[in-house]
Design an enzyme around this catalytic site. Structure first.
Site, mmCIF file in Angstrom:
data_model
loop_
_atom_site.group_PDB
_atom_site.id
_atom_site.type_symbol
_atom_site.label_atom_id
_atom_site.label_comp_id
_atom_site.label_asym_id
_atom_site.label_seq_id
_atom_site.Cartn_x
_atom_site.Cartn_y
_atom_site.Cartn_z
ATOM 1 N N SER A 23 6.977 -5.899 17.207
ATOM 2 C CA SER A 23 7.979 -6.211 16.179
ATOM 3 C C SER A 23 8.486 -4.922 15.521
ATOM 4 C CB SER A 23 7.408 -7.184 15.132
ATOM 5 O OG SER A 23 6.425 -6.552 14.339
ATOM 6 N N LYS A 24 7.599 -3.932 15.330
ATOM 7 C CA LYS A 24 8.040 -2.663 14.740
ATOM 8 C C LYS A 24 8.931 -1.899 15.737
ATOM 9 C CE LYS A 24 7.128 -1.044 11.287
ATOM 10 N NZ LYS A 24 7.721 -1.173 9.913
ATOM 11 N N THR A 76 5.778 3.031 12.571
ATOM 12 C CA THR A 76 4.397 3.324 12.939
ATOM 13 C C THR A 76 4.307 3.998 14.307
ATOM 14 O OG1 THR A 76 2.332 2.234 13.593
ATOM 15 C CG2 THR A 76 4.308 0.921 13.763
ATOM 16 N N ASP A 77 3.221 4.744 14.520
ATOM 17 C CA ASP A 77 2.988 5.336 15.847
ATOM 18 C C ASP A 77 2.580 4.273 16.872
ATOM 19 O OD1 ASP A 77 0.418 4.765 14.928
ATOM 20 O OD2 ASP A 77 -0.412 6.750 15.367
ATOM 21 N N GLU A 78 2.260 3.055 16.394
ATOM 22 C CA GLU A 78 1.777 2.027 17.333
ATOM 23 C C GLU A 78 2.862 1.587 18.314
ATOM 24 O OE1 GLU A 78 -0.884 -0.890 15.634
ATOM 25 O OE2 GLU A 78 -1.379 0.436 13.971
ATOM 26 N N ARG A 136 -11.133 -6.804 19.427
ATOM 27 C CA ARG A 136 -9.772 -7.302 19.178
ATOM 28 C C ARG A 136 -9.077 -7.500 20.533
ATOM 29 N NH1 ARG A 136 -6.235 -3.264 15.619
ATOM 30 N NH2 ARG A 136 -7.026 -4.446 13.847
ATOM 31 N N LEU A 146 6.229 -10.077 -2.628
ATOM 32 C CA LEU A 146 4.872 -10.305 -3.158
ATOM 33 C C LEU A 146 4.114 -11.302 -2.287
ATOM 34 C CD1 LEU A 146 5.466 -10.293 -7.040
ATOM 35 C CD2 LEU A 146 4.878 -8.379 -5.530
ATOM 36 N N TYR A 178 2.372 -7.041 16.416
ATOM 37 C CA TYR A 178 2.777 -6.156 15.311
ATOM 38 C C TYR A 178 3.599 -4.990 15.848
ATOM 39 C CZ TYR A 178 2.411 -2.229 12.035
ATOM 40 O OH TYR A 178 2.696 -1.139 11.237
ATOM 41 N N PHE A 213 0.830 -1.212 0.000
ATOM 42 C CA PHE A 213 0.000 0.000 0.000
ATOM 43 C C PHE A 213 0.868 1.267 0.000
ATOM 44 C CE2 PHE A 213 -2.401 2.781 3.218
ATOM 45 C CZ PHE A 213 -3.042 3.522 2.241
HETATM 46 P P1 NAD Z 1 1.430 -3.585 3.286
HETATM 47 O O1 NAD Z 1 1.127 -4.786 4.113
HETATM 48 O O2 NAD Z 1 0.379 -3.019 2.394
HETATM 49 O O3 NAD Z 1 2.693 -3.882 2.345
HETATM 50 C C1 NAD Z 1 3.820 -4.576 2.804
HETATM 51 C C2 NAD Z 1 4.658 -4.966 1.589
HETATM 52 O O4 NAD Z 1 5.836 -5.645 2.060
HETATM 53 C C3 NAD Z 1 3.944 -5.928 0.636
HETATM 54 O O5 NAD Z 1 4.150 -5.524 -0.703
HETATM 55 C C4 NAD Z 1 4.638 -7.264 0.895
HETATM 56 O O6 NAD Z 1 4.650 -8.126 -0.239
HETATM 57 C C5 NAD Z 1 6.035 -6.808 1.289
HETATM 58 N N1 NAD Z 1 6.748 -7.788 2.119
HETATM 59 C C6 NAD Z 1 6.266 -8.449 3.211
HETATM 60 N N2 NAD Z 1 7.214 -9.283 3.679
HETATM 61 C C7 NAD Z 1 8.315 -9.135 2.895
HETATM 62 C C8 NAD Z 1 9.607 -9.722 2.898
HETATM 63 N N3 NAD Z 1 9.961 -10.637 3.806
HETATM 64 N N4 NAD Z 1 10.488 -9.335 1.952
HETATM 65 C C9 NAD Z 1 10.136 -8.412 1.011
HETATM 66 N N5 NAD Z 1 8.934 -7.843 0.957
HETATM 67 C C10 NAD Z 1 8.019 -8.198 1.892
HETATM 68 O O7 NAD Z 1 1.968 -2.505 4.314
HETATM 69 P P2 NAD Z 1 1.790 -0.922 4.303
HETATM 70 O O8 NAD Z 1 0.490 -0.580 4.932
HETATM 71 O O9 NAD Z 1 2.096 -0.401 2.975
HETATM 72 O O10 NAD Z 1 2.933 -0.505 5.317
HETATM 73 C C11 NAD Z 1 4.257 -0.234 4.850
HETATM 74 C C12 NAD Z 1 5.116 0.162 6.034
HETATM 75 O O11 NAD Z 1 4.569 1.315 6.656
HETATM 76 C C13 NAD Z 1 5.178 -0.921 7.111
HETATM 77 O O12 NAD Z 1 6.496 -0.967 7.612
HETATM 78 C C14 NAD Z 1 4.221 -0.440 8.184
HETATM 79 O O13 NAD Z 1 4.635 -0.880 9.453
HETATM 80 C C15 NAD Z 1 4.357 1.073 8.043
HETATM 81 N N6 NAD Z 1 3.175 1.862 8.430
HETATM 82 C C16 NAD Z 1 1.936 1.557 7.918
HETATM 83 C C17 NAD Z 1 0.835 2.345 8.271
HETATM 84 C C18 NAD Z 1 -0.539 2.075 7.713
HETATM 85 O O14 NAD Z 1 -1.499 2.709 8.141
HETATM 86 N N7 NAD Z 1 -0.695 1.185 6.732
HETATM 87 C C19 NAD Z 1 0.996 3.434 9.137
HETATM 88 C C20 NAD Z 1 2.280 3.717 9.630
HETATM 89 C C21 NAD Z 1 3.362 2.929 9.261
HETATM 90 P P1 TYD Z 2 -6.907 -1.249 11.256
HETATM 91 O O1 TYD Z 2 -7.332 -0.650 9.966
HETATM 92 O O2 TYD Z 2 -6.665 -2.722 11.324
HETATM 93 O O3 TYD Z 2 -5.605 -0.450 11.725
HETATM 94 P P2 TYD Z 2 -4.829 -0.481 13.175
HETATM 95 O O4 TYD Z 2 -5.301 -1.615 13.967
HETATM 96 O O5 TYD Z 2 -3.409 -0.642 12.751
HETATM 97 O O6 TYD Z 2 -5.125 0.845 13.793
HETATM 98 O O7 TYD Z 2 -7.982 -0.885 12.344
HETATM 99 C C1 TYD Z 2 -8.362 0.462 12.593
HETATM 100 C C2 TYD Z 2 -9.342 0.466 13.744
HETATM 101 O O8 TYD Z 2 -10.553 -0.187 13.316
HETATM 102 C C3 TYD Z 2 -8.856 -0.313 14.954
HETATM 103 O O9 TYD Z 2 -9.311 0.340 16.128
HETATM 104 C C4 TYD Z 2 -9.546 -1.667 14.821
HETATM 105 C C5 TYD Z 2 -10.862 -1.317 14.137
HETATM 106 N N1 TYD Z 2 -11.429 -2.357 13.234
HETATM 107 C C6 TYD Z 2 -12.776 -2.712 13.350
HETATM 108 O O10 TYD Z 2 -13.508 -2.199 14.204
HETATM 109 N N2 TYD Z 2 -13.264 -3.655 12.483
HETATM 110 C C7 TYD Z 2 -12.491 -4.252 11.537
HETATM 111 O O11 TYD Z 2 -13.000 -5.140 10.786
HETATM 112 C C8 TYD Z 2 -11.120 -3.861 11.418
HETATM 113 C C9 TYD Z 2 -10.213 -4.494 10.392
HETATM 114 C C10 TYD Z 2 -10.623 -2.898 12.294
#
Ligand code: NAD
Ligand code: TYD
Length: 350
Positions: free
Chosen positions: A159-160, A131-133, A287, A36, A156, A12
């Site tokens: 690990s981050k 991440t902020d988590e 959750r 992938l 999660y 993403f």
């Molecule tokens: P995502 O799950 O959409 O994408 C992760 C990508 O990493 C995928 O393309 C997957 O194929 C690849 N991948 C997984 N394991 C791999 C491996 N062993 N080797 C190579 N590639 C691998 O994740 P995202 O939402 O795009 O998040 C990207 C980064 O941003 C992550 O590090 C996440 O912790 C961080 N982040 C995400 C959010 C969010 O809201 N999505 C917010 C803050 C930070």
């Molecule tokens: P999510 O999109 O999984 O992000 P994160 O857990 O990393 O914040 O979830 C966002 C919020 O929505 C979180 O409080 C969990 C809640 N949630 C639901 O209530 N229903 C759902 O089906 C999912 C996936 C998340």
């Protein structure tokens, strides 16, 4: 700065980041290395896949020999490390794969960068997208700043947090030139429909229940993904080596209010009577260890580097819904096959 490795570029955030760098910096050679997994999809990059400065490599960041080989082959000057297992619910059912990719994978990349750059660290950058988590869960008051103590509570976020610590350890121990950013929840196009917003958009389209965990009172701070990758670009080029920057939208929503806003906008866009989609809202089992509230203070980024979010949430959500409605082929593709099994297993017992 010439040769850039982006890991997880088929995911993403990684796909938006890859698109931005490939189009904005034609002199940079961008290599997207991605395993992938279920979350990685090359369709996310269709529009730039034949750009002359872009190359895809299928690879696993845990594979030390492969990482050494790609560093040697492409002689990277910079790394933008996005690859990760990213979904909290999956980390609850399969924590070990999060340790493997997020901790061991980040370690492996750090080690490959260190080996390749030893003796010539000048101008190099290892940028870790986090991440902020890692900061844990807030009550009704306060914000996460760069100095908030780490308090991760899910496999999660643990690990981050661990990977962030290793990145800093390589900076202090080996002088590896690192940067870290910790961002709040992202939303926008190409978001895999396991996360709240794309899952609800997908379910509304198909008139399926909208599963709200617990009472829906948990709060998240939502940022449009293009604003996030713009911040990464700013920090990568202008941020200080060894520093951490928080990125967030000052845009807090309870889950229930957010899902109601989605329902309202999608009633209009789908020509359904007002209130139709809200009837799909279904409260389900919470959750485990569900963090109550995340909220970022991004003052450092604003004051030092002048970054601000560009989009208001209602507008960003409207653009996001429009994208999903215009890209049903993408949505159908990513929700075929394993997705159905995942959905049944994750939601059947709730
Ligand atoms: P995502 O799950 O959409 O994408 C992760 C990508 O990493 C995928 O393309 C997957 O194929 C690849 N991948 C997984 N394991 C791999 C491996 N062993 N080797 C190579 N590639 C691998 O994740 P995202 O939402 O795009 O998040 C990207 C980064 O941003 C992550 O590090 C996440 O912790 C961080 N982040 C995400 C959010 C969010 O809201 N999505 C917010 C803050 C930070
Ligand atoms: P999510 O999109 O999984 O992000 P994160 O857990 O990393 O914040 O979830 C966002 C919020 O929505 C979180 O409080 C969990 C809640 N949630 C639901 O209530 N229903 C759902 O089906 C999912 C996936 C998340």
């Amino acid at each position: 700065m010439k040769n850039i490795l982006i890991t997880g570029g088929a995911g993403f955030i990684g796909s938006h980041l890859t698109r931005l760098f490939v189009t904005k910096y034609p002199d940079y050679n961008i290599v997207n290395l991605d395993k992938l997994t279920y979350a990685g999809n090359l369709e996310n990059l269709r529009d730039i896949e034949s750009a002359p400065n872009y190359r895809f490599v299928k690879g696993d960041i845990v594979d030390m020999e492969q990482m050494r080989a790609v560093f040697k082959q492409y002689n990277f000057d910079g790394v933008l490390h996005c690859a990760a297992e990213s979904h909290v619910d999956r980390s609850i059912t399969d924590p070990l794969s999060f340790v493997k990719t997020n901790v061991l994978g980040t370690m492996t990349l750090l080690q490959a960068a260190k080996e390749h750059w030893t003796g010539n660290m000048e101008g190099k950058i290892f940028y870790h997208i986090s991440t902020d988590e890692v900061y844990g869960s807030l009550g009704t008051e306060g914000f996460f700043t760069e100095t908030t103590a780490y308090d991760p509570r899910s496999p999660y976020s643990a690990s981050k947090a661990s990977s962030d610590h290793f990145v800093r350890a390589y900076y202090h121990t080996y002088k590896l030139p690192v940067k870290i950013s910790n961002c709040s929840n992202n939303y926008g196009p190409y978001h895999f429909p396991e996360k709240l917003i794309p899952l609800c958009i997908h379910n509304i389209i198909h008139n399926k229940p909208l599963p709200i965990y617990g009472k829906g009172e948990n709060v998240r701070d939502w940022l449009y993904v293009e604003d996030h990758v713009r911040a990464i670009d700013t920090i990568f080029h202008n941020g200080k080596v060894g520093e951490t920057y928080n990125i967030g939208g000052h845009n807090e929503w309870t889950n229930i209010a957010l899902v109601k806003e989605l329902c309202r906008q999608m009633d209009e866009k789908l020509g359904r009577a007002p209130g139709t989609n809200e009837k799909l809202i279904t409260y389900v089992q919470d959750r485990a260890g569900h963090d109550m509230r995340y909220a970022i203070d991004a003052t450092k980024l604003k004051n030092e580097l002048g970054w601000l979010p560009s989009l208001q949430f209602e507008e960003g959500i409207s653009k996001t819904i429009d994208w999903y409605l215009a890209n049903t082929e993408w949505l159908n593709h990513v929700t075929s096959g394993d997705y159905k099994k995942y959905y049944e297993e994750m939601y059947a017992g709730r």
